[in-house]
Write a protein that holds these residues in place. Structure first.
Motif, mmCIF file in Angstrom:
data_model
loop_
_atom_site.group_PDB
_atom_site.id
_atom_site.type_symbol
_atom_site.label_atom_id
_atom_site.label_comp_id
_atom_site.label_asym_id
_atom_site.label_seq_id
_atom_site.Cartn_x
_atom_site.Cartn_y
_atom_site.Cartn_z
ATOM 1 N N GLY A 14 42.333 9.972 43.906
ATOM 2 C CA GLY A 14 43.707 9.568 43.643
ATOM 3 C C GLY A 14 44.576 9.546 44.873
ATOM 4 O O GLY A 14 44.119 9.780 45.994
ATOM 5 N N ASN A 15 45.829 9.255 44.657
ATOM 6 C CA ASN A 15 46.838 9.225 45.704
ATOM 7 C C ASN A 15 47.349 10.632 45.958
ATOM 8 O O ASN A 15 47.499 11.418 45.024
ATOM 9 C CB ASN A 15 47.982 8.304 45.254
ATOM 10 C CG ASN A 15 49.024 8.092 46.326
ATOM 11 O OD1 ASN A 15 49.737 9.013 46.689
ATOM 12 N ND2 ASN A 15 49.117 6.879 46.816
ATOM 13 N N LEU A 16 47.628 10.931 47.222
ATOM 14 C CA LEU A 16 48.120 12.273 47.578
ATOM 15 C C LEU A 16 49.288 12.684 46.697
ATOM 16 O O LEU A 16 49.359 13.803 46.196
ATOM 17 C CB LEU A 16 48.546 12.287 49.049
ATOM 18 C CG LEU A 16 49.210 13.583 49.542
ATOM 19 C CD1 LEU A 16 48.194 14.715 49.596
ATOM 20 C CD2 LEU A 16 49.840 13.383 50.911
ATOM 21 N N ASP A 72 40.970 11.009 48.073
ATOM 22 C CA ASP A 72 40.683 9.634 48.472
ATOM 23 C C ASP A 72 40.906 8.717 47.267
ATOM 24 O O ASP A 72 40.634 9.093 46.133
ATOM 25 C CB ASP A 72 39.236 9.494 48.974
ATOM 26 C CG ASP A 72 39.074 8.306 49.913
ATOM 27 O OD1 ASP A 72 39.285 7.167 49.455
ATOM 28 O OD2 ASP A 72 38.742 8.523 51.088
ATOM 29 N N LEU A 73 41.391 7.510 47.547
ATOM 30 C CA LEU A 73 41.593 6.515 46.500
ATOM 31 C C LEU A 73 40.277 5.893 46.053
ATOM 32 O O LEU A 73 40.200 5.274 44.989
ATOM 33 C CB LEU A 73 42.539 5.409 47.002
ATOM 34 C CG LEU A 73 44.002 5.801 47.161
ATOM 35 C CD1 LEU A 73 44.751 4.714 47.910
ATOM 36 C CD2 LEU A 73 44.650 6.054 45.801
ATOM 37 N N ILE A 91 48.782 2.492 57.265
ATOM 38 C CA ILE A 91 48.820 3.454 56.161
ATOM 39 C C ILE A 91 49.523 4.735 56.609
ATOM 40 O O ILE A 91 50.273 5.349 55.838
ATOM 41 C CB ILE A 91 47.397 3.764 55.652
ATOM 42 C CG1 ILE A 91 46.695 2.488 55.226
ATOM 43 C CG2 ILE A 91 47.449 4.754 54.499
ATOM 44 C CD1 ILE A 91 47.389 1.717 54.122
ATOM 45 N N GLU A 144 49.996 11.847 43.773
ATOM 46 C CA GLU A 144 49.649 11.997 42.365
ATOM 47 C C GLU A 144 48.863 13.268 42.074
ATOM 48 O O GLU A 144 48.963 13.827 40.978
ATOM 49 C CB GLU A 144 48.820 10.785 41.905
ATOM 50 C CG GLU A 144 49.565 9.464 41.984
ATOM 51 C CD GLU A 144 48.641 8.285 41.754
ATOM 52 O OE1 GLU A 144 47.407 8.504 41.691
ATOM 53 O OE2 GLU A 144 49.132 7.146 41.653
ATOM 54 N N ILE A 202 43.560 13.642 53.829
ATOM 55 C CA ILE A 202 43.946 12.425 53.117
ATOM 56 C C ILE A 202 43.033 11.271 53.523
ATOM 57 O O ILE A 202 42.908 10.968 54.700
ATOM 58 C CB ILE A 202 45.406 12.054 53.433
ATOM 59 C CG1 ILE A 202 46.334 13.245 53.177
ATOM 60 C CG2 ILE A 202 45.844 10.857 52.611
ATOM 61 C CD1 ILE A 202 47.732 13.039 53.706
ATOM 62 N N LEU A 208 52.598 6.712 54.917
ATOM 63 C CA LEU A 208 52.527 8.149 54.624
ATOM 64 C C LEU A 208 53.691 8.911 55.236
ATOM 65 O O LEU A 208 54.183 9.900 54.666
ATOM 66 C CB LEU A 208 51.216 8.734 55.171
ATOM 67 C CG LEU A 208 49.945 8.565 54.350
ATOM 68 C CD1 LEU A 208 48.754 9.072 55.137
ATOM 69 C CD2 LEU A 208 50.059 9.300 53.029
#
Length: 312
Positions: A232-234, A205-206, A253, A236, A182, A257
């Motif tokens: 993207g977000n984990l 990764d965002l 963060i 998503e 992540i 998480l």
């Protein structure tokens, strides 16, 4: 080509967050001059090289981060955005120190040569060796080589946070392991997991730039069949569970998480979290415990900590 060299004077605590900000601006590479990194980088007989001590004689006691943006872009606009985002880190309780941002000009050839002062082959843990593509390295028995380019310096393995993650991956990765990375940055942890024998690795990764860099490094290391990088977000992009989840980000963060991470972990999975300064260790531990995780180990290296946890 002429490049704008942006120099940021800050603290060890703010390094990872500021580096992320810079990559969000699609910069041409990042170098970090942190005397504390040098002080705590323990050499051993297998190291090829690290860095000359004179490089750190900058006259500044804190951390100096340098990044490069082509002058074909509107550098003044980039500087404004970078300054605003760095100042915004204070809202997260991050000590940004002086947060001085300076601008100068550098030729591409000078920049390319400058990287070679900072980036040398380094052995991390017992097996993994991170090396720039242009350097020679005498392979030792059992070495696993990860090739990275200097313009992709975020997550080279020499920083304590990345180093501890690699060391923990060496402990836990097995042949049938599924691994989630992540905030993958350069993709170094995902690549390390694949080199260590993981069956399937997902890097997320965002930051679109980080995903692009990860994909390039994945191909460079010939692990495309094992590692997939997604933007993207984990929550998503993943609807599966892993044996190992690794996150080398920042403490705040990781605390976020912690609320959902169990949904992405198998019953006997481990969560390796790093990028945690000393002052935030207890906060992160509490967040993990409150959300049903048990602390297995807290590893410390220099100014940083990594916490390994599992489902209770």
């Amino acid at each position: 080509m002429k490049w704008a060299e942006i120099t940021i004077k800050t603290t060890t605590e703010a390094v990872e967050a500021i580096t992320n900000i810079l990559y969000e601006q699609n910069v041409g590479g990042v170098s970090i001059e942190d005397p504390k990194d040098f002080k705590f980088q323990k050499k051993h007989e297998y190291d090829w090289d690290f860095v000359e001590e004179e490089i750190f004689n900058s006259g500044y006691d804190g951390v100096i981060i340098k990044t490069y943006i082509t002058e074909e872009r509107d550098v003044s606009d980039d500087i404004k955005i970078i300054k605003e985002k760095i100042d915004g880190l204070k809202e997260f309780g991050i000590d940004i120190g002086d947060a001085i941002v300076e601008l100068s000009q550098v030729d591409e050839e000078d920049w390319a040569n400058e990287w070679k002062n900072y980036y040398k082959p380094t052995k991390i843990g017992k097996k993994v060796v991170v090396k720039p593509t242009w350097e020679e390295y005498d392979l030792q028995d059992g070495d696993l080589i990860i090739e990275l380019d200097p313009g992709m310096a975020f997550g080279t393995g020499t920083h304590e946070t990345t180093s501890m993650c690699i060391q923990q991956l060496e402990k836990y990765v097995k042949e049938d392991s599924k691994v989630f990375d992540i905030g993958c940055g350069s993709g170094i942890l995902a690549i390390a997991a694949a080199k260590l024998g993981a069956k399937e690795v997902l890097a997320v990764d965002l930051d679109e730039v980080a995903v692009k860099v990860s994909k390039e490094n994945i191909e460079l290391n010939n692990v495309e069949e094992t590692v997939v990088a997604k933007h993207g977000n984990l929550m998503e992009v993943v609807n599966d569970k892993a044996d190992i989840v690794v996150a080398n980000i920042i403490a705040d963060i990781i605390k976020i998480l912690a609320k959902d991470i169990k949904n992405f972990m198998k019953e006997d999975a481990v969560f390796i979290s790093s990028g945690i300064i000393h002052a935030k260790v207890e906060e992160v531990k509490e967040a993990l415990i409150e959300n049903g995780l048990e602390i297995i180990e807290v590893q410390t290296l220099g100014e940083w900590n990594a916490i390994v946890s599992k489902i209770k």
